[in-house]
Design a protein around this motif. Structure first.
Motif, PDB file in Angstrom:
ATOM      1  N   TRP A 155     -13.137   4.723   3.176  1.00 42.02           N
ATOM      2  CA  TRP A 155     -13.585   4.590   1.786  1.00 42.02           C
ATOM      3  C   TRP A 155     -14.805   3.687   1.689  1.00 42.02           C
ATOM      4  O   TRP A 155     -15.742   3.979   0.926  1.00 42.02           O
ATOM      5  CB  TRP A 155     -12.454   4.048   0.914  1.00 42.02           C
ATOM      6  N   SER A 198       0.826  -1.210   0.000  1.00 42.40           N
ATOM      7  CA  SER A 198       0.000   0.000   0.000  1.00 42.40           C
ATOM      8  C   SER A 198       0.855   1.252   0.000  1.00 42.40           C
ATOM      9  O   SER A 198       0.383   2.325   0.322  1.00 42.40           O
ATOM     10  CB  SER A 198      -0.929  -0.003   1.210  1.00 42.40           C
ATOM     11  N   GLU A 248      -1.662   6.642  -1.240  1.00 37.78           N
ATOM     12  CA  GLU A 248      -1.840   5.309  -1.807  1.00 37.78           C
ATOM     13  C   GLU A 248      -3.259   4.796  -1.609  1.00 37.78           C
ATOM     14  O   GLU A 248      -3.881   4.264  -2.526  1.00 37.78           O
ATOM     15  CB  GLU A 248      -0.830   4.345  -1.194  1.00 37.78           C
ATOM     16  N   LEU A 249      -3.779   4.929  -0.394  1.00 40.45           N
ATOM     17  CA  LEU A 249      -5.147   4.462  -0.151  1.00 40.45           C
ATOM     18  C   LEU A 249      -6.166   5.280  -0.916  1.00 40.45           C
ATOM     19  O   LEU A 249      -7.211   4.757  -1.319  1.00 40.45           O
ATOM     20  CB  LEU A 249      -5.453   4.493   1.346  1.00 40.45           C
ATOM     21  N   ASP A 250      -5.857   6.535  -1.172  1.00 41.48           N
ATOM     22  CA  ASP A 250      -6.832   7.376  -1.862  1.00 41.48           C
ATOM     23  C   ASP A 250      -6.929   7.060  -3.344  1.00 41.48           C
ATOM     24  O   ASP A 250      -8.023   7.114  -3.924  1.00 41.48           O
ATOM     25  CB  ASP A 250      -6.513   8.857  -1.631  1.00 41.48           C
ATOM     26  N   PRO A 296      -8.808  -4.717   2.897  1.00 41.13           N
ATOM     27  CA  PRO A 296      -7.480  -5.214   3.258  1.00 41.13           C
ATOM     28  C   PRO A 296      -7.410  -6.738   3.204  1.00 41.13           C
ATOM     29  O   PRO A 296      -8.343  -7.438   3.630  1.00 41.13           O
ATOM     30  CB  PRO A 296      -7.301  -4.707   4.695  1.00 41.13           C
ATOM     31  N   VAL A 318     -12.830  -0.886  -0.712  1.00 41.73           N
ATOM     32  CA  VAL A 318     -11.381  -0.974  -0.526  1.00 41.73           C
ATOM     33  C   VAL A 318     -11.159  -1.947   0.626  1.00 41.73           C
ATOM     34  O   VAL A 318     -11.516  -1.650   1.765  1.00 41.73           O
ATOM     35  CB  VAL A 318     -10.756   0.397  -0.217  1.00 41.73           C
ATOM     36  N   ARG A 336      -8.130   4.004   7.005  1.00 42.60           N
ATOM     37  CA  ARG A 336      -8.375   4.739   5.762  1.00 42.60           C
ATOM     38  C   ARG A 336      -9.247   3.912   4.809  1.00 42.60           C
ATOM     39  O   ARG A 336     -10.149   4.440   4.143  1.00 42.60           O
ATOM     40  CB  ARG A 336      -7.037   5.055   5.096  1.00 42.60           C
ATOM     41  N   ALA A 337      -8.987   2.621   4.744  1.00 41.76           N
ATOM     42  CA  ALA A 337      -9.810   1.758   3.893  1.00 41.76           C
ATOM     43  C   ALA A 337     -11.252   1.731   4.377  1.00 41.76           C
ATOM     44  O   ALA A 337     -12.195   1.747   3.571  1.00 41.76           O
ATOM     45  CB  ALA A 337      -9.225   0.349   3.866  1.00 41.76           C
ATOM     46  N   GLU A 357      -3.708   2.373   7.737  1.00 43.74           N
ATOM     47  CA  GLU A 357      -4.167   1.843   6.455  1.00 43.74           C
ATOM     48  C   GLU A 357      -5.561   1.236   6.578  1.00 43.74           C
ATOM     49  O   GLU A 357      -6.434   1.462   5.722  1.00 43.74           O
ATOM     50  CB  GLU A 357      -3.178   0.794   5.961  1.00 43.74           C
TER      51      GLU A 357
END
Length: 578
Positions: free
Chosen positions: A296, A243, A257-259, A305, A303, A292-293, A289
């Motif tokens: 979204w 990521s 990266e997550l965006d 993991p 998104v 953030r996912a 991470e």
């Protein structure tokens, strides 16, 4: 007439619902009956499997494997098929073997060997190239017969190498015309049956020549164009290995990266998956991470993991790499079979000689490996059977050496003298010397167990056994923290992964679905310590890990394994998205 009746098992149907004791009737590859008792007259059923006292689950769906080369010559697909897996998806991490130009075979082999530690000589001898385009590769796989079903994705590394035409230019910025060509080929691949697209964003993934996977530095316009093409072709998945371009505590890197992953998911409707690991040098980044996912997903973008069920570790032993490989006295014994070599290594004079020597000449790669091993040797753990992947810190070689008043090398040497032993270094997911981070990750109901790596890392790990580990350690044996319920563990291995890839015909036990089933003696279920076998083409070696406790594995209504042994049946086929 029924082909199979699975009688009296405790059925976990894959949904997470409470179990029930029922019979299951199978005919023509499908589940056709589920009842407290299926009454059949003599001659009305070909086989009855007595599952009394056993659990019965759907076959496991493993979405992260690297059988891309092996599937072209091997129908058995071990080690995954030995651990209750009935469906695999390959083409992960941006590496694979299509599309490919006639002069590009060697470059893709070097890329796969560098990234996934699959012996290049085995790939070169084992693969009979008969394709250029990705649809042609699928047609080649479609003519194969397997013990399990096989699905695939189109990898960024092969795609970019093909479009850029020269491998040494495959990490250059793509022109608009090249981006358009990549998008066209991705849509073509998905329309032909690929489930989606995969890319690598980690600098740890490098070919043998040190170059990162083509596409590692790709900019968001290229990634979005590919995502739109995958969606236009009917795909479901945009898989990302890593990521971030570098491990960092800078939240801006995580957000960036997550965006872009979230943007791909939001604009295309694809599910974007990414690998989530706890790193020793940045032990809390995974929480950022994961959060953030989740943000979204709350906004409607999928998104997801991909997490592991045990630490990602490196193994060391007499038949793989170890601290004494380059010692002259050891080198003189290295050609002996292990059952002859170990008694020699136990002789006090041999032990003293090896421990007293310096390394002989080594090349750059081996020198680097030995240097790294010296650095982490004190943090390694002896691994013996049944293997413990959650050992306390006081069982490390460093602690053992201190307690005995001996050197780290002496402690390592003596640990390796135990029969069937290895040394184990938990590279990721073990910052606190326990599974607390893994447990926290597994509490996220949307996180998917998806880092089993079947077919890859032949000389480092054997994580294809993770499905078995989930049932043994997490459900039954864990003593250093909370466990996971059996129904939830089965859901993680079956319906959750099947749903992620849109496999509506499997992952659950229900009338009308595929008869992919496991009959498991949970009390007896156990893993061995991994061991080296040399059964790849060109005499290539790989680590294998056996399991006991699987009474039967059934694929498409056919028993493929009984009590851990392959039956020779090959009902598995290439699984095309449509």
């Amino acid at each position: 007439m029924l082909d199979i009746v699975v009688r009296g098992g405790t059925v976990h149907d894959g949904t997470g619902a409470p179990p029930r004791i029922v019979d299951i009737g199978v005919r023509d590859s499908l589940i056709v009956a589920i009842a407290p008792e299926i009454v059949v007259s003599p001659g009305e059923v070909a086989e009855v499997i007595d599952a009394t006292g056993r659990i019965v689950s759907p076959g496991f769906v493993d979405i992260h494997s690297h059988f891309d080369g092996q599937a072209t010559w091997d129908g058995l697909l071990e080690p995954s098929s030995a651990h209750g897996v009935t469906t695999v998806v390959m083409g992960n991490c941006g590496v694979g073997f299509a599309p490919v130009r006639p002069d590009g075979h060697g470059a893709l082999i070097d890329l796969m060997e560098g990234v996934e530690d699959i012996p290049g000589a085995a790939l070169a001898e084992g693969i009979t190239w008969g394709w250029e385009s990705f649809p042609e590769y699928l047609d080649t796989l479609g003519r194969q017969r397997f013990s399990i079903d096989v699905g695939t994705q189109i990898p960024h590394g092969a795609l970019r190498s093909y479009v850029m035409e020269r491998y040494d230019q495959a990490n250059e910025p793509a022109t608009p015309e090249q981006v358009a060509s990549m998008a066209r080929l991705v849509q073509e691949a998905v329309e032909a049956g690929a489930f989606g697209f995969s890319t690598s964003r980690t600098m740890g993934h490098r070919a043998l020549d040190g170059r990162p996977v083509p596409g590692t530095h790709a900019l968001s316009p290229e990634l979005l164009a590919i995502g739109r093409a995958a969606a236009a072709g009917g795909g479901r998945i945009f898989e990302v290995a890593g990521s971030g371009l570098a491990r960092s505590d800078d939240p801006a890197i995580v957000a960036r990266e997550l965006d872009w992953m979230g943007q791909v998911a939001a604009e295309t409707g694809l599910t974007t998956t990414f690998i989530l690991l706890q790193c020793h040098d940045d032990p809390d980044r995974w929480r950022t991470e994961m959060s953030r996912a989740a943000q979204w997903r709350q906004r409607g973008a999928a998104v997801v993991p991909l997490v592991a069920a045990r630490p990602f570790g490196v193994l060391y032993g007499w038949d793989i790499r170890h601290p004494f490989t380059a010692r002259p006295t050891y080198a003189a014994l290295a050609g002996l079979p292990l059952d002859e070599r170990r008694p020699e290594l136990r002789r006090p004079t041999v032990r003293d000689a090896i421990l007293g020597e310096s390394n002989g000449p080594v090349d750059r790669v081996e020198g680097g490996q030995l240097g790294y091993l010296r650095k982490i040797l004190g943090e390694c753990f002896p691994l013996v059977g049944p293997p413990d992947y959650e050992p306390p810190r006081e069982r490390s070689l460093g602690s053992a050496a201190e307690a005995r008043g001996v050197s780290l090398e002496a402690a390592a040497y003596d640990a390796l003298l135990v029969d069937d032993s290895l040394l184990y270094y938990p590279l990721y997911n073990y910052t606190t010397s326990d599974h607390s981070a893994l447990y926290e990750q597994l509490q996220d109901p949307d996180a998917v167990v998806g880092l089993n790596d079947g077919g890859a890392h032949c000389g480092f790990i054997c994580d294809a056994s993770i499905p078995t580990y989930l049932l043994t350690h997490w459900v039954r044996d864990r003593s250093r923290g909370p466990r996971i319920g059996l129904a939830e563990a089965v859901r993680r291995l079956t319906s959750q992964t099947a749903d992620l890839y849109g496999l509506a015909d499997r992952g659950r036990i229900a009338v009308g679905l595929r008869a992919d089933l496991n009959v498991i003696d949970l009390d007896a279920l156990a893993l061995s310590v991994p061991h080296v076998v040399r059964d790849l083409p060109a005499g290539g070696a790989r680590l294998m890990q056996d399991a006991v406790g699987y009474d039967a594995t059934i694929v498409a209504g056919t028993v493929t394994r009984r009590h851990g042994s392959d039956t020779g049946a090959r009902p598995g086929r290439l699984l095309r998205r449509h």
